[in-house]
Structures are given as structure tokens and as C-alpha cells.
Design an enzyme around this catalytic site. Structure first.
Site, PDB file in Angstrom:
ATOM      1  N   ASP A 185      -5.785 -15.543   1.575  1.00 53.10           N
ATOM      2  CA  ASP A 185      -6.178 -14.221   3.254  1.00 53.10           C
ATOM      3  C   ASP A 185      -7.619 -13.616   2.593  1.00 53.10           C
ATOM      4  O   ASP A 185      -8.258 -12.640   3.339  1.00 53.10           O
ATOM      5  CB  ASP A 185      -5.300 -12.668   2.694  1.00 53.10           C
ATOM      6  CG  ASP A 185      -5.519 -12.261   1.385  1.00 53.10           C
ATOM      7  OD1 ASP A 185      -5.865 -12.322  -0.321  1.00 53.10           O
ATOM      8  OD2 ASP A 185      -4.654 -11.304   0.533  1.00 53.10           O
ATOM      9  N   SER A 226      -4.117  -2.125  -5.552  1.00 58.09           N
ATOM     10  CA  SER A 226      -3.522  -3.583  -5.244  1.00 58.09           C
ATOM     11  C   SER A 226      -4.067  -3.952  -6.302  1.00 58.09           C
ATOM     12  O   SER A 226      -3.173  -5.251  -6.944  1.00 58.09           O
ATOM     13  CB  SER A 226      -3.375  -3.767  -4.097  1.00 58.09           C
ATOM     14  OG  SER A 226      -4.610  -4.072  -3.071  1.00 58.09           O
ATOM     15  N   HIS A 285      -7.095 -10.727  -2.334  1.00 62.97           N
ATOM     16  CA  HIS A 285      -6.756 -10.253  -3.393  1.00 62.97           C
ATOM     17  C   HIS A 285      -6.493 -11.694  -4.304  1.00 62.97           C
ATOM     18  O   HIS A 285      -7.027 -12.678  -4.254  1.00 62.97           O
ATOM     19  CB  HIS A 285      -5.834 -10.238  -3.191  1.00 62.97           C
ATOM     20  CG  HIS A 285      -5.107  -9.465  -2.593  1.00 62.97           C
ATOM     21  ND1 HIS A 285      -4.320  -8.535  -0.770  1.00 62.97           N
ATOM     22  CD2 HIS A 285      -4.873  -8.170  -2.854  1.00 62.97           C
ATOM     23  CE1 HIS A 285      -4.533  -7.453  -0.051  1.00 62.97           C
ATOM     24  NE2 HIS A 285      -4.417  -7.167  -1.321  1.00 62.97           N
TER      25      HIS A 285
END
Length: 224
Positions: free
Chosen positions: A197, A49, A200
Site C-alpha cells: 500500500d 497503527s 505501512h
């Protein structure tokens, strides 16, 4: 230095947890019969990711920033983002045949966070990295290979974390691949460079990641 390391491994632990349940997202790749604009040799980024750019616009992810740098430097290469969220090194190895179906000048391999989450043996990660480099070098002509290093989460103990930390340098030594010691250097654990969050990277965090990769990429392309 110790505090920054602890923040980094905590970040990786959170990153791996977040990615664990995400289904793989196939990346778009160009074929060998691409249009003239896409016939330029590729800088292929295989990763998780982090490479896919989860949570940011595709134009803000570090692969796109590397494309900007290549264009600004007048280097005739196109960046191909082959990131898949939640993928382990075994998954990256399995799909390597597919993503190499194009003319690749440089292969950047970013993997490992999800291996650490699952507590997979560091020896397995090392074997997968070596196999990926060996597979890439069967291409004609073979691409240059860059390994983007990752740290393991700390919850599996110091012995595992230490063994994991040695995987990427050892893979680079054994294969002769170039090494970016830690892709998230200067990003992991810094709130201002990560999304809400806390996991990321933000667009600015992706810019820092691109800066971490850029020197190795320039060397691989003989542009220094």
C-alpha cells in the site's frame, strides 16, 4: 535532504489517510497483579497503527523488536504494545489512565499523524502531549518518557506543516521528556521498507523504526 523530507511528509499524509477510517483496536495490557513473568517493569508504547503493527505479524512490529533488543542486552523489562489504529492524541490521552494500570519504567508516546490528517490545531497536539507527560509523572515512581516525533501531511500548507513540526521538540523542551525526532526516519518514502500500500512499514521497516527508538530507550533505562 529536501527530497527526503518531501517523501517523508507524503508518506505521513498517506498513512494518516489510511488510518482515519479504522476503528480503534484495544491493546492488551497487564495488570499490577500480573504473573511473576509479567511482573517485570514495562516499557509501554502508546501509539497509532505504526505501533500496533498494522499489516505485519505482531512479532515483526517494532515493539516486539525492542523486546528482542532488551532481552539480548540482558535488561529485565517487558514491552507492552498499546498501539491503536486511527487514534488521535486526544484519544491517547483519554485512555492513558487505563494503560498505566501496571508498573511502567518507560512510556513511549507515538501520536500525531491523525491529528495532522484532521487539521487539528498544533497547539492542541502540544497540550495533549504535555498532559500525557504530566499524567505519567503522577505515577509512583514516575516513568521516564520518550516522545516519538511525527511530521504533518503537506496538504494543509507550509504554515501548518511548520507549526506541526515544532510541536514535538517544544513538548520535549517544556516537559524534559526525551525526543526521537522522527519515528519514520529512514523509512518514510522508501518503497522497499513499506508494504504494497506504500503506507505501512514492512518488517524491515519496523526494524529501522526500532533502531530509531533504541538509543533513547537505552538512555532512559540507564543502560548506556
Amino acid at each position: 535532504m529536501i527530497l527526503l523530507y518531501r517523501r517523508a511528509v507524503l508518506f505521513v499524509a498517506l498513512l494518516a489517510t489510511a488510518c482515519a477510517g479504522e476503528p480503534p483496536r484495544p491493546a492488551e495490557t497487564a495488570s499490577r497483579d500480573a504473573s511473576p513473568a509479567e511482573a517485570r517493569p514495562a516499557v509501554l508504547l502508546v501509539g497509532t497503527s505504526l505501533t500496533a503493527g498494522l499489516g505485519v505479524d505482531p512479532d515483526e512490529a517494532y515493539p516486539a523488536i525492542l523486546q528482542e533488543k532488551l532481552d539480548s542486552a540482558g535488561l529485565p523489562y517487558r514491552v507492552v504494545n498499546a498501539g491503536v489504529s486511527g487514534e488521535t492524541s486526544a484519544g491517547a490521552l483519554r485512555r492513558l489512565d487505563w494503560v498505566l494500570r501496571q508498573r511502567v519504567a518507560v512510556l513511549v508516546i507515538e501520536t500525531g499523524a491523525n491529528d495532522g490528517l484532521r487539521g487539528l490545531p498544533p497547539d492542541t497536539l502540544l497540550a495533549n502531549l504535555e498532559a500525557m507527560v504530566a499524567r505519567a509523572r503522577r505515577e509512583t515512581p514516575p516513568p521516564e518518557v520518550i516522545l516519538a516525533g511525527m511530521e504533518a501531511p503537506p496538504n494543509l500548507g507550509a504554515r501548518y506543516t511548520g507549526s506541526f513540526r515544532e510541536v514535538f521538540p517544544e513538548a520535549a523542551r517544556k516537559t524534559g521528556a526525551a525526543l526521537v525526532p522522527f519515528l519514520l526516519d529512514g523509512v518514510a518514502g522508501f518503497d522497499s521498507l513499506n508494504q504494497a500500500d506504500g503506507i505501512h512499514p514492512t518488517p524491515e521497516g519496523h526494524r529501522r523504526m526500532a533502531e530509531n527508538v533504541w538509543p533513547a530507550l537505552r538512555r532512559a533505562l540507564g543502560a548506556e
